[in-house]
Motif scaffolding. Sequence first.
Motif, PDB file in Angstrom:
ATOM      1  N   GLY A 256     -34.660  37.168  35.942  1.00  0.00           N
ATOM      2  CA  GLY A 256     -35.886  37.239  36.805  1.00  0.00           C
ATOM      3  C   GLY A 256     -36.700  38.128  36.143  1.00  0.00           C
ATOM      4  O   GLY A 256     -36.899  38.508  34.831  1.00  0.00           O
ATOM      5  N   MET A 406     -31.266  42.839  47.625  1.00  0.00           N
ATOM      6  CA  MET A 406     -30.477  41.582  47.486  1.00  0.00           C
ATOM      7  C   MET A 406     -29.922  40.789  48.603  1.00  0.00           C
ATOM      8  O   MET A 406     -30.134  39.610  48.604  1.00  0.00           O
ATOM      9  N   TRP A 431     -35.464  36.518  44.833  1.00  0.00           N
ATOM     10  CA  TRP A 431     -33.868  36.894  44.554  1.00  0.00           C
ATOM     11  C   TRP A 431     -33.627  37.025  43.359  1.00  0.00           C
ATOM     12  O   TRP A 431     -32.869  38.051  43.141  1.00  0.00           O
ATOM     13  N   ARG A 432     -34.300  36.460  42.464  1.00  0.00           N
ATOM     14  CA  ARG A 432     -34.054  36.372  40.798  1.00  0.00           C
ATOM     15  C   ARG A 432     -34.749  37.783  40.486  1.00  0.00           C
ATOM     16  O   ARG A 432     -33.925  38.450  39.789  1.00  0.00           O
ATOM     17  N   ASP A 433     -35.677  38.221  40.874  1.00  0.00           N
ATOM     18  CA  ASP A 433     -36.512  39.374  40.436  1.00  0.00           C
ATOM     19  C   ASP A 433     -35.525  40.625  40.848  1.00  0.00           C
ATOM     20  O   ASP A 433     -35.325  41.633  40.138  1.00  0.00           O
ATOM     21  N   ARG A 435     -32.578  40.841  41.258  1.00  0.00           N
ATOM     22  CA  ARG A 435     -31.244  40.927  40.863  1.00  0.00           C
ATOM     23  C   ARG A 435     -30.997  42.140  39.695  1.00  0.00           C
ATOM     24  O   ARG A 435     -29.717  42.555  39.500  1.00  0.00           O
ATOM     25  N   ILE A 436     -32.012  42.419  39.103  1.00  0.00           N
ATOM     26  CA  ILE A 436     -31.850  43.513  38.139  1.00  0.00           C
ATOM     27  C   ILE A 436     -31.899  45.038  38.748  1.00  0.00           C
ATOM     28  O   ILE A 436     -30.986  45.707  38.218  1.00  0.00           O
ATOM     29  N   PRO A 438     -29.872  46.226  41.283  1.00  0.00           N
ATOM     30  CA  PRO A 438     -28.473  46.946  41.314  1.00  0.00           C
ATOM     31  C   PRO A 438     -27.982  47.660  39.982  1.00  0.00           C
ATOM     32  O   PRO A 438     -26.827  48.002  39.808  1.00  0.00           O
ATOM     33  N   ILE A 439     -28.624  46.945  39.122  1.00  0.00           N
ATOM     34  CA  ILE A 439     -27.986  47.199  37.712  1.00  0.00           C
ATOM     35  C   ILE A 439     -28.811  48.275  36.586  1.00  0.00           C
ATOM     36  O   ILE A 439     -28.120  49.222  36.293  1.00  0.00           O
TER      37      ILE A 439
END
Lengths: 589, 589
Positions: A256, A406, A431-433, A435-436, A438-439
């Motif tokens: 994302g 998320m 949703w893709r964007d 996802r980073i 929480p990382i």
Amino acid sequence: MYRAPIKDIAHTLKQVAGLDEALEEKRFGELSADLVDAILEEAAKFAGERIAPLAETGDKHGTKLQDGVVTTAPGWKELYTDWAAGGWNALTGDEAYGGQGLPAMLSVAVSEMWNAGSVAFALAPTLTMGAVEALEKHASDELKALYLPKLISGEWTGTMNLTEPQAGSDLGALKARATRNGDDTYSLFGQKIFITYGEHDMTDNIVHLVLARLPDAPAGTKGISLFLVPKFLVNPDGSLGPRNEVFCAGIEHKLGIHASPTCTMIYGDGTSGEGAKGWLVGEENHGLACMFTMMNNARLLVGIQGVAVAEAAYQKALAFARERRQGRAPGAKAGGEMSPIIEHPDIQRTLLTMKGLTQGARAIAYACAHALDMARVSEGDEARHWADRASLLTPVAKAFGTDVGMEAASLGIQVHGGMGFIEETGAARLWRDVRITPIYEGTNGIQAIDLVQRKLPLGNGEHVKGYIAELVAIAYQAAASNRPELGETAKCLSAALADLEEATLYLQKALAEGQLAEALCGATPYLRLFGLAAGGAYLAKGALADGDAARSAICRFYAENLLNETTALKHRVMHGAESLMAAGAALQD
Amino acid sequence: MYRAPIKDIAHTLKQVAGLDEALEEKRFGELSADLVDAILEEAAKFAGERIAPLAETGDKHGTKLQDGVVTTAPGWKELYTDWAAGGWNALTGDEAYGGQGLPAMLSVAVSEMWNAGSVAFALAPTLTMGAVEALEKHASDELKALYLPKLISGEWTGTMNLTEPQAGSDLGALKARATRNGDDTYSLFGQKIFITYGEHDMTDNIVHLVLARLPDAPAGTKGISLFLVPKFLVNPDGSLGPRNEVFCAGIEHKLGIHASPTCTMIYGDGTSGEGAKGWLVGEENHGLACMFTMMNNARLLVGIQGVAVAEAAYQKALAFARERRQGRAPGAKAGGEMSPIIEHPDIQRTLLTMKGLTQGARAIAYACAHALDMARVSEGDEARHWADRASLLTPVAKAFGTDVGMEAASLGIQVHGGMGFIEETGAARLWRDVRITPIYEGTNGIQAIDLVQRKLPLGNGEHVKGYIAELVAIAYQAAASNRPELGETAKCLSAALADLEEATLYLQKALAEGQLAEALCGATPYLRLFGLAAGGAYLAKGALADGDAARSAICRFYAENLLNETTALKHRVMHGAESLMAAGAALQD
């Protein structure tokens, strides 16, 4: 299309997170509620009319790297230029260098809007803000004078260079090196990965803040120094000099945030033989402390990214659910036309869950920003108190906010049914964007560990207890209000806060007794418990502050449908470690 | 790279889901445990060595549509041909038409392997299997003779054509129409969307099963008929005749399963003036019943897709966690080298959660397949009992399985840290691919409504009670076993099953009293409660069946760390409706 929820944002800032009291006490000088409203309205306009419409283009085009040059998506450079020209980058910057010196609360609130428009776009200024803050706090006056005006105006952007292939979460393992040149400069050599906006075409210069080791540095995190490395060297008059030896060697193919170039940066590739020229920020071997200034700020802003995406996903799903008709809701007449899906209880549960969690996470993030502001304008014990508060809430704002992002983005897809899986709908991009989030800036697992291991002991363990007591007071107020529209809110909230308190005391005891592994087994469920309970308390505070029927209804839904998860979470914290450690050992065979 | 977990799969089939007893009682003829093992081993080889290596290529290339022709990714056609030549498509088909007549349990177990290799690949045969089943049960002998041999061998593939733009979940709204031609044929006209493998280049012919309305059909779902519409007409000798008037007008740009073409199909676009030629399957206006044969099968297989992705995500994350070193785990010596991240308790929690949920969801799906098998080989009351069991478990297998797939795929990304967000790592593909599974074949919300509204009343409400009683018996056995390595399993499981029972009785009562809306408010939390509790019981059954230490450890982790969510879920079912309905009304303003 996204429209910033100005009403919710203003209410949360003023009546939940503490801005009203602070304004009344003139803690932020002449800042008035009217000015706050005006800023929110203007920002909402820019986010909705300018940023959001380009999000799709940015996602589709991504960025291109050719011969070391990174090209952003069509319209992106103009968007950034106009955004910076609007003064948005300078909101919180030091007034001595052209900033407006406004509170972090405002910056966080408008940042939510930029991110809801496009996370990929908002990332560039987010990193610049981190760089500004690190330089304001740690750089020499010469460096400040040369770099801060253009970073604060947004004429140049900033980056954070931490990660290397072998050193992600563990910065002690990094290998990039710096050598002293004998004057006030250093030469940097090494490779950094995952550098957000490490190279791009939106501004004339880019200012990299880079962690590296000096030749005689101690091993581990105590041997790391922070350097400022500009893409183009800057002449004493502020004009651009020669190209520095720092280049983008690759951009990542990501899940994302496609419009944001994630770069591999090479410092000192041998073209000049001298490495990349850098200047020390702060003291030698004290780089990590300087970097933490940036990281704490960045962590809060990443939490806001989660809130922003949750809000955008909610708005999109709500609009779809009002239009789309399928089946007949309970009570709809048989043979009549199909019901809008928003009339189905299961869709209502989905939307209310999104809305409630978003509002809870927003309040936590704003409360954290408020603590940062109060620490800045206070002194002595009061400053210490607010600094501790910000420290305590930062990992929760980051991890709970991004988890909520998320969850909401996924539920948003679900509301769209099959259309949610089609890229053109746009729900999938959110949703893709998200996802980073929480990382990066420390995975949510690391936030949970930080919360348990470093934040629960603040103030000899008393700070967190005081915070919980404040939340408990809200539950008492809810009980005393006797408002029928709040249903069982007070009861559910009290129970959740009791769970939080019990789990907190358990963890503090475990830490005090040296049972670190046992405590860390419960870190992730504890953070979730903390976020859920605090979010519920803030929703109640908001509902009590005014008579808005929808706000009370959401508060009650949250209390009666979402808060009860805390009991299971407490159980995991207090009784989950033994089975986890037994099974964890089996995993390693 | 994915390796099918043969040991777990065989154990779950035989000792948890009931295959051992059935084999002992010779319920499946001469099928032996050895043959089962041999099939699982061969399937594991094909999935790991042939399918999994092409998943990345398929994702990257996707499919192309040009002039009505859809081209699949390089290697895809050969892969499919070899797979079918291996006899894998014929596993469960009727022996009279070349099938092997094996139990559905086996088909489900190997389907897990194909899907773990690549969901996009496994989708083609999944749809074919549904078509085979519908034709076996409802088609005339002539149609069977002409189509079944080639659909069972896999020489041709099948499709399901339900959805239209205005008719997704609500099939009563569909508009595609069929007219009688006066002979045994019909002419079909209309547009269908989201047709999986509606057009492709892997086989010479494609057999579409299409829902449409006859001119004099009643409104709603009672006026729908099912038609067989081949891409190429088939001559009486089985050879291919002229091209039929059914064409692919577009393929979707999707979030995941890129290698699977999702087609817009046009029936009767005017090129022949006659529409697409079709043959009736079953009786006129009884198409929905025929379609449900396909859909129930498909729902179970979609649940298995979730399990498959969860397993693949777990394996990938486990391998990464063993290799990647960051920081120092509690107890690791300071100054020593970095710990493999699998030594960090929070990573262990993540991996164990993935593993436990995967195993629980797998057991539910296999138990559902077992019920289908038993219904097929039984008669009278016994057949009724097993058919009810399959009906009861189908929505749980579908929704809980796919929710677990989503959860595990997301946790898998999280374990990879920043690398998880990079597409080349492959963890992101699993997460994108699995995102469709809670949506298609009836969204998980619809599964939950189906469970509450149609499945709880089965057998006058007694069937579900009997099922819960079977699970309670497992908890008793766990208690009686007194195995220390199971910790508090029996206690936690009993509590969870009590929650399930209480919530079940509440919902049955609400339905009986006509409180449909109140009952449906709790549908989604009830399904989750059902899945969690049943999964926990099956893990305990598995742990009790042998002395495997790792299996007991996972069972205990699941019981002590995951099962306690049931109390909150029960509370939402029983006490969540009032606040939901109040706030839901506010949403619609």
